[in-house]
Design a protein around this motif. Structure first.
Motif, short mmCIF file in Angstrom:
data_model
loop_
_atom_site.label_atom_id
_atom_site.label_comp_id
_atom_site.label_asym_id
_atom_site.label_seq_id
_atom_site.Cartn_x
_atom_site.Cartn_y
_atom_site.Cartn_z
N MET A 162 27.70 36.57 47.00
CA MET A 162 28.43 37.07 48.18
C MET A 162 29.90 37.28 47.87
O MET A 162 30.54 38.14 48.42
CB MET A 162 28.35 35.99 49.29
CG MET A 162 27.52 36.40 50.45
SD MET A 162 28.29 37.28 51.78
CE MET A 162 27.13 36.91 53.08
N SER A 163 30.46 36.42 47.01
CA SER A 163 31.90 36.57 46.80
C SER A 163 32.19 37.64 45.76
O SER A 163 31.29 38.09 45.04
CB SER A 163 32.50 35.24 46.36
OG SER A 163 31.84 34.80 45.20
N ALA A 164 33.42 38.03 45.70
CA ALA A 164 33.76 39.20 44.89
C ALA A 164 34.11 38.81 43.46
O ALA A 164 34.95 37.97 43.23
CB ALA A 164 34.95 39.91 45.53
N HIS A 165 33.46 39.44 42.51
CA HIS A 165 33.88 39.30 41.12
C HIS A 165 34.38 40.65 40.67
O HIS A 165 33.67 41.64 40.76
CB HIS A 165 32.71 38.87 40.24
CG HIS A 165 32.30 37.45 40.47
ND1 HIS A 165 33.12 36.40 40.13
CD2 HIS A 165 31.21 36.92 41.05
CE1 HIS A 165 32.51 35.27 40.47
NE2 HIS A 165 31.36 35.55 41.03
N ALA A 166 35.61 40.66 40.20
CA ALA A 166 36.28 41.95 40.04
C ALA A 166 35.50 42.96 39.22
O ALA A 166 35.43 44.12 39.56
CB ALA A 166 37.66 41.73 39.43
N THR A 210 32.19 43.03 38.16
CA THR A 210 30.73 43.06 38.06
C THR A 210 30.08 43.81 39.21
O THR A 210 29.16 43.33 39.83
CB THR A 210 30.15 41.63 38.04
OG1 THR A 210 30.58 40.96 39.24
CG2 THR A 210 30.62 40.88 36.83
N HIS A 211 30.58 44.98 39.55
CA HIS A 211 29.90 45.73 40.60
C HIS A 211 29.82 47.20 40.21
O HIS A 211 30.57 47.67 39.37
CB HIS A 211 30.60 45.57 41.94
CG HIS A 211 32.07 45.76 41.83
ND1 HIS A 211 32.93 44.72 41.64
CD2 HIS A 211 32.84 46.86 41.85
CE1 HIS A 211 34.18 45.18 41.57
NE2 HIS A 211 34.14 46.48 41.71
N ALA A 212 28.90 47.89 40.83
CA ALA A 212 28.72 49.31 40.52
C ALA A 212 30.01 50.06 40.80
O ALA A 212 30.65 49.85 41.81
CB ALA A 212 27.59 49.87 41.37
N VAL A 259 36.08 49.61 37.96
CA VAL A 259 36.93 50.05 36.86
C VAL A 259 37.85 48.89 36.54
O VAL A 259 38.31 48.19 37.42
CB VAL A 259 37.75 51.29 37.23
CG1 VAL A 259 36.95 52.55 37.04
CG2 VAL A 259 38.23 51.21 38.66
N ARG A 311 44.09 50.77 36.09
CA ARG A 311 45.16 50.87 37.07
C ARG A 311 46.38 51.53 36.45
O ARG A 311 46.95 52.48 37.00
CB ARG A 311 45.51 49.46 37.56
CG ARG A 311 46.16 49.42 38.90
CD ARG A 311 46.54 48.01 39.25
NE ARG A 311 45.37 47.11 39.23
CZ ARG A 311 45.45 45.83 39.56
NH1 ARG A 311 46.59 45.30 39.95
NH2 ARG A 311 44.38 45.09 39.49
N MET A 315 40.79 50.15 42.37
CA MET A 315 40.81 48.79 42.89
C MET A 315 39.87 48.56 44.06
O MET A 315 40.07 47.64 44.85
CB MET A 315 42.24 48.40 43.32
CG MET A 315 43.15 48.21 42.14
SD MET A 315 44.84 47.90 42.63
CE MET A 315 44.68 46.36 43.49
N ARG A 316 38.88 49.40 44.19
CA ARG A 316 37.94 49.20 45.29
C ARG A 316 37.14 47.93 45.07
O ARG A 316 36.79 47.58 43.94
CB ARG A 316 37.01 50.39 45.42
CG ARG A 316 37.66 51.58 46.11
CD ARG A 316 36.87 52.86 45.95
NE ARG A 316 37.11 53.43 44.63
CZ ARG A 316 36.16 53.68 43.75
NH1 ARG A 316 34.90 53.40 44.02
NH2 ARG A 316 36.47 54.20 42.58
N GLY A 317 36.81 47.25 46.18
CA GLY A 317 36.07 46.00 46.10
C GLY A 317 34.61 46.22 45.70
O GLY A 317 34.16 47.36 45.57
N PRO A 318 33.86 45.14 45.56
CA PRO A 318 32.46 45.25 45.12
C PRO A 318 31.64 46.06 46.11
O PRO A 318 31.69 45.82 47.32
CB PRO A 318 31.96 43.80 45.11
CG PRO A 318 33.16 42.95 45.21
CD PRO A 318 34.26 43.76 45.80
N LEU A 368 35.03 38.62 50.83
CA LEU A 368 34.70 39.99 51.18
C LEU A 368 33.23 40.08 51.54
O LEU A 368 32.38 39.54 50.83
CB LEU A 368 34.94 40.91 49.98
CG LEU A 368 36.31 41.53 49.84
CD1 LEU A 368 36.40 42.24 48.50
CD2 LEU A 368 36.58 42.50 50.98
#
Lengths: 195, 558, 345
Positions: free
Chosen positions: A1-5, A7-9, A12, A17, B197-200, B535
């Protein structure tokens, strides 16, 4: 549930940045230069009196070769830092700065001649009005680049530069490549087409 | 985990702050939320000043032959009014909202470059103060210093030393140049943030429409603002170093300034307006209780407006003598851009259709926006017909048109946005009652002034004149136009009172007072400095809808 | 608060618009330069075009505003339905295509019509019988030259009426000596900018006798507001008489000798031309037939002896910022000078 910078589809990484920012800066600066180029092209041949480009302009070969070579050296420098070779990186960046300085010296000499020997100032005619700002805008960007390269050299010499900074030096090298790219356009427009 | 968990209590939050420490926090902040609020508040302050300038002008024009201000002062008023409204009101409010909302809406902690963000704000504020300092500084030659009087688009060669001695024009030039630098920095920031910088789970295709509008206008800014800066550098070189960029006596071209300026100037008004579309695209769905209709086409329309806008600029120059080919081309490109722009109105109507519309203040402003923007777009289509424009460019018809776009469109949407997101930023609701007064007073006053104003233009009244002959048949229309001003002033006062009173005594808002669906409502009001404690998982365009309706999430429908 | 008022607002507008348009046309006396009161071919063409454009945009407004009003009223939330949300409609490809294609078609039609009018007006060739006039913009007055006739005047353009049978339009060449101005006489044609270092061309084709007003339409500095234009349309024979009168050099009247001396000893001749005398300055208006004009200061004041005297005494009092200096003359000198100027008929 929590955000890992990372590890998501569609994620970047942190590095992107800086790259996005530098690309944004390059687009904006490119747009700035484009307008001066348009003004230069529009006013080609429209000066009411001389000196005219074909009378006083000579292709700055030495400076151009130095500037193009410096693109290679800055790339070597950035790559060396990424590999962890701080000393070699510092060396290549120093060479880049020197080559850039030679380019600037050439521009300075050219301007000295134009002003004092040929009598061409920014207020002389449309050629002067468009030549000095365009070439000068480029030169000022070279100066900014030299400042950044100089700082990197200093940091390399004092040991403050580390592998973790490789991405930032890469961004400096991107800026430097942009400055070179602008020179290609200025060279073509001013010294080839405009003459 | 509940989306309404209280924020972590920090040691910092426990100590009591003196007002000096409080102010210091705000001055050194790099927090996008605080900077966003500062942008918006500064924009509103400049709005009041520029509004007073306009009120003075309308007072003078209410009847022919009035001498409320001397001619040159009037010329300074319309220059400062236009310049302030575009650069010191519109841009800061748009980018202020972008600043505040973009990270919250995409689940980010802050913008990509927080210090660049702060720099952008302070250089904008300095620029605004520099421009207004011109009222009291700079004597210039022949007593002609003081504020600039060259019009907000400062055509050459009127701006050359020969025709405008003194430093008034230089205040305009330098202030706007600096403001532009700040805006470019913020634009780079927003593009980098949105792309990296978009979130998961927050893919580009799940971003709220408002974020798409900010991404589009920020990208546009990178292309269009530097040409203005370049032209301003050329003007400085002309005025200070004797260059001849716009010096017609030396063979220079006055039209070239116009091309450079409008290449910036036209897309600029889209930069101002498109985020207004973003506001409306967020508010209408929530108050209609329906998902936005046609998200993909709305996004496509937004991006294509951004692109086509770059090719329409010379419709400001139909009367300059560009020739039939160019006139025809720019008429075509201008008409083309009406299609994606107009389509959006259909998207919004389709969203409301079949819904359950709640007419709270944010929605009231959006309703007014719909009718007013429709008018604005239609008068824009009229003006795109070049021969019609030959009669009406530089007349009060055009002035009416663009005020319909910027006030009737952007400002009404922005007012709606302020009523919608004020609870999020402050934790308190704005008064509904005062909000209704604000809305109705403004609708009536605005239309009285600017709907009527079309008529003076059709009757041949040009713009930027400090008075007019008594035998042209323009008096009654000008009088009616002026009568709308006190109503708009009253509306603005009500608005200011509403803000001040609600800051202290507004109803506590809670995290999600409107029962909305985007990420910013998944944190407290106001959000903690780090934005989100946790989030929510993002699997669709409306993460909170999915949480509230686990039996019918958006994902499969998109 | 019920949402009835948006509908009321729309009805109010729908009623006000035709009223406004009607009063624009009706109340337009000849001195109201309404674009809906044309007397010349380009202006007629633009009005014709504008009716079509108003028709199309008016139709769009009625349809879309009507839909909006209907939607806002029909789908407002009522007290009873707080439970649950309405059906969520995400989009509809067919509808979205339809509302893209239909506006696109409207735009294409509008564009083709527009292109036709652009070329029709701008590419008109100059016929043999046309009159050629050069208009030169100054801060803040209009120099008017008739190169084929040897006439120079200011702020007023006299032209012969153009009858449909043997059209005798007037072709204008527009130039500027200083900043950008714009030539706009709405009843005669659309405006055309007057740009330094650029020559623009336009034409007018007035079919009705009369006097038509206009003014500069591009902000050009302090007195942009008082850079008025007068176009006087004469019958053919009356025009020829006007030309003949304008071509004569200034008369030498004994009664105005004192003023004549003053005129030539002060700096007046440095800026002004009076044909038939040594005065040949070009910075200010040609004064040879000053008294044949209706206004002075490009419309800032009527051309009466009192106003003339006041103008010569202190131009800035009538037109602040005007580039003509005040010569600080005594009352006697002013009387003599004015008497002389009054002889320049």
């Amino acid at each position: 549930m929590s955000a890992h910078a990372a590890t998501h589809a569609g994620a970047v990484g942190h590095a992107w940045r800086g790259r996005a920012g530098m690309i944004g800066l390059i687009i904006a600066e490119g747009s700035l230069f484009a307008v001066f180029v348009v003004a230069y092209l529009y006013y080609t041949g429209k000066s009411l009196h001389g000196p005219f480009p074909k009378d006083v302009l000579h292709i700055p070969l030495v400076g151009t070769i130095c500037l193009f070579a410096s693109s290679a050296t800055v790339a070597f420098g950035a790559r060396a830092l990424a590999r962890g070779d701080i000393r070699r990186s510092g060396g290549w960046l120093m060479v880049t700065a020197v080559l850039g300085a030679i380019f600037l010296a050439g521009t300075a000499r050219e301007w000295h001649q134009l002003i004092y020997r040929d009598g061409l100032t920014i207020g002389t005619n449309l050629f002067g009005s468009t030549f000095y700002p365009l070439v000068g805008l480029h030169a000022s960007h070279v100066i900014v680049g030299l400042v950044m390269l100089g700082l990197c050299c200093v940091f390399a010499a004092t040991g403050a530069l580390r592998v973790a900074h490789a991405e930032r030096v890469e961004m400096v090298s991107w800026y430097w490549h942009f400055v070179d790219g602008v020179w290609v356009v200025v060279l073509t427009v001013v010294y080839l087409i405009g003459r | 985990m509940s989306v309404h968990a209280p924020p972590l209590v920090t040691a910092e939050a426990m100590t009591r702050h003196t007002w000096l420490e409080h102010a210091h926090e705000w001055v050194v902040t790099v927090d996008h939320k605080r900077l966003g609020i500062m942008y918006i508040v500064s924009g509103l302050v400049f709005f009041v000043i520029a509004g007073l300038e306009a009120s003075l002008m309308r007072l003078q024009l209410a009847w022919p032959g009035l001498h409320i201000v001397p001619p040159e002062t009037f010329n300074r008023l319309f220059t400062m009014h236009g310049t302030s409204m575009v650069f010191l009101v519109g841009i800061p409010i748009v980018f202020g909202f972008g600043n505040y909302l973009v990270p919250l809406m995409i689940g980010a902690r802050d913008l990509a470059f927080p210090r660049l963000n702060a720099f952008g704000f302070w250089i904008f504020l300095f620029a605004g103060l520099l421009l207004h300092f011109s009222f009291i500084g700079g004597e210039g030659l022949y007593g002609s210093g003081s504020a600039p009087a060259v019009g907000w688009f400062a055509y050459a060669p009127l701006t050359s030393r020969a025709f405008t001695p003194g430093n008034a024009t230089d205040y305009w030039n330098l202030a706007i140049f600096l403001a532009g630098v700040g805006t470019i920095g913020t634009a780079i920031n927003i593009v980098a943030t949105t792309l990296t910088m978009r979130g998961p789970g927050m893919t580009l295709g799940r971003m709220p429409i408002f974020v798409w509008t900010m991404l589009t206008v920020s990208a546009m800014t990178l292309f269009i603002l530097p040409p203005l800066s370049a032209a301003q550098i050329m003007l400085i070189l002309d005025r200070f170093l004797g260059a001849h960029f716009f010096d017609t006596q030396a063979g220079g071209s006055a039209v070239m300034w116009q091309h450079f300026f409008w290449f910036f100037g036209h897309p600029e008004v889209y930069v101002l307006m498109v985020p207004g579309f973003g506001f409306v695209s967020e508010i209408i769905p929530v108050f209609s209780r329906k998902v936005i209709f046609g998200y993909a086409t709305l996004v496509a329309a937004t991006v294509s407006i951004g692109g086509v806008a770059l090719g329409t600029w010379a419709h400001h120059m139909f009367a300059v003598g560009m020739g039939s080919t160019l006139n025809t081309f720019f008429a075509m490109s201008t008409m083309l851009i009406a299609v994606p722009t107009g389509m959006k109105i259909f998207n919004w109507l389709a969203t409301m259709y079949g819904g359950r519309i709640r007419f709270q203040t944010p929605m009231l402003f959006c309703c007014a926006f719909l009718f007013q923007f429709l008018c604005a777009g239609l008068t824009g289509i009229m003006l795109s017909v070049a021969p019609f424009d030959w009669q009406l460019t530089d007349s009060y018809f055009v002035v009416a048109h663009f005020h319909f776009v910027l006030i009737g469109g952007l400002f009404f949407a922005a007012f709606g946005a302020i009523y919608y997101w004020f609870p999020k930023a402050t934790g308190r609701m704005l008064s509904e009652r005062l909000g209704r007064w604000h809305c109705w007073l403004f609708v009536i006053g605005f239309n009285l002034t600017f709907l009527t104003m079309h008529v003076q233009g059709l009757l041949g009244m040009p713009r930027r004149i400090y008075t007019y002959p008594a035998d042209r048949g323009w008096e009654m229309w000008n009088l009616v136009t002026t009568l709308g001003v006190p109503l708009q002033i009253a509306a603005t006062l009500v608005f200011v009172v509403n803000i001040l009173v609600s800051l202290r005594r507004g109803k506590p808002a809670g995290a999600d007072p409107w029962d909305a669906w985007t990420l910013e409502w998944a944190t407290t009001s106001p959000p903690p400095s780090y934005n989100f404690e946790t989030l929510p998982v993002v699997t669709s365009r409306r993460p909170l809808w999915d949480l509230k309706h686990p039996d019918d999430p958006d994902g499969p429908h998109e | 608060m019920t949402p009835v008022t948006p509908r009321r607002a729309v009805w109010a507008f729908a009623l006000a618009l035709p009223t406004a348009l009607a009063s624009i046309a009706a109340a337009a006396e000849r001195t109201t330069p309404s674009i809906f009161d044309p007397v010349s071919t380009p202006a007629f063409a633009i009005r014709e075009l504008s009716y079509r454009v108003f028709g199309i945009t008016g139709f769009i407004f009625v349809v879309v505003a009507g839909l909006a009003v209907y939607t806002l009223i029909r789908f407002r939330s009522r007290a009873g339905d707080e439970r649950g949300e309405p059906p969520q409609i995400y989009g509809s490809t067919q509808i979205e295509i339809a509302w893209t294609v239909v506006p696109l078609i409207i735009v294409v039609v509008l564009f083709l019509v527009t292109a036709r009018y652009i070329y029709g007006i701008e590419r008109r060739a100059m016929p043999a019988g046309a009159l050629e006039v050069t208009v030169v913009g100054h801060q803040w007055w209009w120099e008017v030259r008739y190169p084929g006739l040897g006439i120079v005047t200011a702020n007023e353009i006299h032209v012969p009426v153009s009858d449909p049978a043997g059209a005798t339009p007037t072709f204008l060449t527009l130039e500027s000596v200083d900043v950008v101005h714009s030539f706009w006489v709405p009843q005669l044609a659309g405006k055309m900018d007057v740009v330094p270092n650029k020559t623009n061309r336009m034409w007018i084709d007035p079919r009705t006798l009369g006097t038509y007003v206009g003014q500069c339409a591009e902000y050009c500095g302090t007195q942009h507001a008082w850079m008025l234009l007068l176009v006087v349309v004469h019958p053919r024979d009356e025009f020829e008489r006007w030309v003949a009168a304008q071509r004569t050099p200034a008369r030498d009247e004994v009664a105005a000798r004192a003023g004549y001396q003053l005129f030539h000893s002060l700096a007046c001749i440095n800026c002004h031309t009076v044909r038939g005398t040594p005065a040949n300055g070009v910075f200010g208006p040609d004064l040879t037939h000053l008294m044949s004009r209706r206004t002075i200061g490009a419309g800032a004041a009527s051309n009466t002896p009192e106003a003339l005297r006041a103008w010569v005494d202190d131009p800035a009092a009538i037109k602040p910022g005007a580039l003509m200096p005040t010569m600080k003359l005594s009352s006697d000198e002013l009387n003599h000078l004015t008497a002389y100027l009054l002889t320049l008929r």
